[in-house]
Enzyme design. Structure first.
Site, mmCIF file in Angstrom:
data_model
loop_
_atom_site.group_PDB
_atom_site.id
_atom_site.type_symbol
_atom_site.label_atom_id
_atom_site.label_comp_id
_atom_site.label_asym_id
_atom_site.label_seq_id
_atom_site.Cartn_x
_atom_site.Cartn_y
_atom_site.Cartn_z
ATOM 1 N N ASP A 67 6.171 -45.120 82.615
ATOM 2 C CA ASP A 67 7.023 -45.878 81.707
ATOM 3 C C ASP A 67 8.053 -46.684 82.490
ATOM 4 O O ASP A 67 8.171 -46.550 83.715
ATOM 5 C CB ASP A 67 7.704 -44.926 80.711
ATOM 6 C CG ASP A 67 8.281 -43.672 81.358
ATOM 7 O OD1 ASP A 67 8.407 -43.628 82.593
ATOM 8 O OD2 ASP A 67 8.605 -42.728 80.633
ATOM 9 N N ASP A 136 13.549 -33.675 73.338
ATOM 10 C CA ASP A 136 13.034 -33.924 71.981
ATOM 11 C C ASP A 136 11.506 -33.892 71.938
ATOM 12 O O ASP A 136 10.894 -34.308 70.959
ATOM 13 C CB ASP A 136 13.562 -35.260 71.443
ATOM 14 C CG ASP A 136 13.085 -36.465 72.265
ATOM 15 O OD1 ASP A 136 12.340 -36.279 73.256
ATOM 16 O OD2 ASP A 136 13.467 -37.602 71.914
ATOM 17 N N HIS A 138 9.395 -35.545 73.923
ATOM 18 C CA HIS A 138 8.643 -36.739 74.324
ATOM 19 C C HIS A 138 7.954 -36.511 75.666
ATOM 20 O O HIS A 138 8.408 -35.728 76.494
ATOM 21 C CB HIS A 138 9.526 -38.003 74.361
ATOM 22 C CG HIS A 138 10.549 -38.092 75.442
ATOM 23 N ND1 HIS A 138 11.861 -38.474 75.213
ATOM 24 C CD2 HIS A 138 10.465 -37.911 76.785
ATOM 25 C CE1 HIS A 138 12.521 -38.510 76.347
ATOM 26 N NE2 HIS A 138 11.701 -38.169 77.322
ATOM 27 N N GLU A 143 8.566 -41.217 71.939
ATOM 28 C CA GLU A 143 9.566 -40.494 71.164
ATOM 29 C C GLU A 143 8.941 -39.906 69.896
ATOM 30 O O GLU A 143 7.837 -40.307 69.495
ATOM 31 C CB GLU A 143 10.689 -41.471 70.790
ATOM 32 C CG GLU A 143 11.428 -42.070 71.989
ATOM 33 C CD GLU A 143 12.386 -41.095 72.669
ATOM 34 O OE1 GLU A 143 12.133 -39.870 72.644
ATOM 35 O OE2 GLU A 143 13.386 -41.565 73.247
HETATM 36 C C1 GLP Z 1 12.599 -39.399 80.926
HETATM 37 C C2 GLP Z 1 11.206 -39.859 81.328
HETATM 38 C C3 GLP Z 1 10.174 -38.797 81.067
HETATM 39 C C4 GLP Z 1 10.656 -37.478 81.636
HETATM 40 C C5 GLP Z 1 11.918 -37.059 80.920
HETATM 41 C C6 GLP Z 1 12.448 -35.706 81.380
HETATM 42 O O1 GLP Z 1 12.906 -39.599 79.594
HETATM 43 N N1 GLP Z 1 10.814 -41.050 80.661
HETATM 44 O O2 GLP Z 1 8.951 -39.174 81.669
HETATM 45 O O3 GLP Z 1 9.671 -36.503 81.472
HETATM 46 O O4 GLP Z 1 12.880 -38.054 81.206
HETATM 47 O O5 GLP Z 1 13.197 -35.867 82.539
HETATM 48 P P1 GLP Z 1 13.699 -34.695 83.463
HETATM 49 O O6 GLP Z 1 12.506 -34.221 84.191
HETATM 50 O O7 GLP Z 1 14.711 -35.330 84.365
HETATM 51 O O8 GLP Z 1 14.287 -33.681 82.554
#
Ligand code: GLP
Length: 261
Positions: A67, A136, A138, A143
């Site tokens: 993303d 949440d 995702h 989302e």
């Molecule tokens: C972001 C990314 C996701 C990731 C999420 C969790 O929103 N777009 O791909 O999985 O964060 O991040 P973290 O691993 O820092 O908790």
């Protein structure tokens, strides 16, 4: 879905790195799906160590990120294409141009999304996708409410996600972009092996839904229950709401080490 609970990020990182090492050994031109966020950092650090020790090379491999924020300048340190370079890609020997991400600066967003889908397809699809999970539920930036069949597209970030990610923007919510481009759930589901990593108490509810909840667009990661090869790597805190945690632990304890994930 294989659920593995391990005591520390180091063990999680080396188990995922073992799977990637085995893949690259078997298929040097493998296609890796790369995730940003803090969860995969232990994996990337372990892979960099193995690369520096001459145990693995990414010279023929390719990578696709999940993303991208819309509108962040090309040199912004939080642009995901730059984040993945800093965390991993530029620390190993990928060929120039071998790692791609969706173009969050494109004038024609639908065309950029379609081109990204085509690039993944032309590369032969993703062999192994690393994933984190949002609080949440995702995955990538799909989302709640995302179609379980969605493809790469523009999404509006939820306030929760922007609050969670404000820490990367000096704690200033106003600096966090409101939109992103993200691989869809249908796109992610085409990867041949998915390894999802979650650590910490803040992920426990999302992990509970992911592993044991009903498949629903309200918890987008639950779509992974429909995939034939998913490995979920958790620390104790992220696993604390799992009803069958003792069963998962027992299953993994009894698994022969040679089997891999
Ligand atoms: C972001 C990314 C996701 C990731 C999420 C969790 O929103 N777009 O791909 O999985 O964060 O991040 P973290 O691993 O820092 O908790």
């Amino acid at each position: 879905m294989e659920v593995i609970v391990l005591p520390d990020p180091g063990r999680i990182g080396s188990l995922a790195a073992d799977a990637i090492t085995a893949l690259i050994t078997r298929k040097p031109d493998a296609v890796l799906g790369l995730a940003t966020g803090s969860s995969p950092l232990a994996v990337y650090d372990e892979l960099v160590s193995r690369y520096e020790a001459g145990q693995i090379s990414f010279r023929q491999a390719r990578g696709f990120t999940l993303d991208e924020y819309v509108g962040l300048p090309a040199d912004h340190p939080e642009r995901y294409r730059n984040v993945i370079d800093t965390a991993f890609a530029a620390r190993v020997d990928f060929a120039p141009g071998a790692v791609q991400g969706p173009d969050g600066l494109a004038d024609d967003i639908p065309a950029a999304c379609a081109a990204y889908e085509a690039a993944i397809r032309d590369a032969g699809g993703v062999d192994l996708q690393i994933l984190g999970i949002g609080t949440d539920g995702h995955i990538a930036f799909n989302e709640p409410g995302s179609s379980l069949a969605s493809r790469t597209r523009i999404k509006t970030l939820t306030r929760q996600t922007r609050v969670d990610n404000a820490r990367f923007f000096g704690g200033d919510l106003d600096q966090v972009p409101t939109h992103c481009l993200t691989q869809g759930l249908g796109t992610i589901m085409e990867a041949r092996h998915l390894i999802l990593i979650a650590m910490g108490r803040s992920k426990a509810e999302a992990v509970h839904h992911l592993v044991e909840g009903a498949v629903s667009a309200m918890w987008p990661a639950t779509v992974l229950q429909m995939h034939p090869h998913v490995t979920v790597l958790l620390d104790d805190a992220a696993a604390q709401r799992l009803q069958l945690v003792d069963y998962y632990r027992e299953t993994y304890r009894a698994k022969p080490a040679w089997q891999g994930i």
